[in-house]
Design a protein around this motif. Sequence first.
Motif, short mmCIF file in Angstrom:
data_model
loop_
_atom_site.label_atom_id
_atom_site.label_comp_id
_atom_site.label_asym_id
_atom_site.label_seq_id
_atom_site.Cartn_x
_atom_site.Cartn_y
_atom_site.Cartn_z
N UNK A 161 0.23 -1.25 -0.08
CA UNK A 161 0.31 0.31 -0.12
C UNK A 161 1.06 1.23 0.34
N UNK A 162 0.77 2.13 -0.73
CA UNK A 162 1.61 3.05 -1.20
C UNK A 162 1.10 5.11 -0.74
N UNK A 163 0.86 5.50 0.13
CA UNK A 163 -0.28 6.27 0.52
C UNK A 163 0.52 7.65 0.88
N UNK A 164 -0.24 8.67 0.39
CA UNK A 164 0.12 10.27 0.69
C UNK A 164 -1.16 10.87 1.17
N UNK A 165 -0.89 11.77 1.58
CA UNK A 165 -2.24 12.58 2.47
C UNK A 165 -3.74 11.87 1.41
N UNK A 166 -4.20 12.58 1.09
CA UNK A 166 -5.52 11.39 0.61
C UNK A 166 -5.77 10.41 -0.60
#
Length: 181
Positions: free
Chosen positions: A120-125
């Motif tokens: 899972x790659x996540x940044x901000x929204x």
Amino acid sequence: TTQIFSMPSNTQAGVYELDISVYDNDSSGRLNSGETTISFIINQVATSMLPSISKLEVTPEDELTLGAEVFDQAGEKMNALVNVEITSPDQTEIQQTLTGGEFITYNFSSDAEPGIWGVIFSFSNLTIEKEFTMTEFQKASFDLVDSTLTITNVGNTVYSKVVEIIIGEETEVLDDLEIDV
């Protein structure tokens, strides 16, 4: 009277100036006038992310390289710290952070659990999920101590290979060997 001023949603981030002039007229000409300049900032807003994964099938003891780029509303690359969560089939998690536009490499041990792993790659929204398969890997270690041979499974699946032991002129074949993980 109120006027609403807006900029296009894909406007590049930066400092902008708005020049405002107002006046009123009557039949004899201009009565009053005024001018001012207002500065305003349009911030970068993350709107898309492009993750990368080096392999869709990984063998234990191999490397997996991960990367991600984050783009703003104008399509410009952002300097972003992307959270990366690698999850094994038994839900064991590995957390890492990478800088947008760069890569991280993760090395898997020989006993990494076989099956479908998630990333899972996540940044901000923004959140994007990817998957890869960890293959089955038969590997054993052999230790000879005081005339005793110890065979230990160090892979991630049952070790069931034929082992041939040769001592001098004698040969012994272990062809029904099965060592659990």
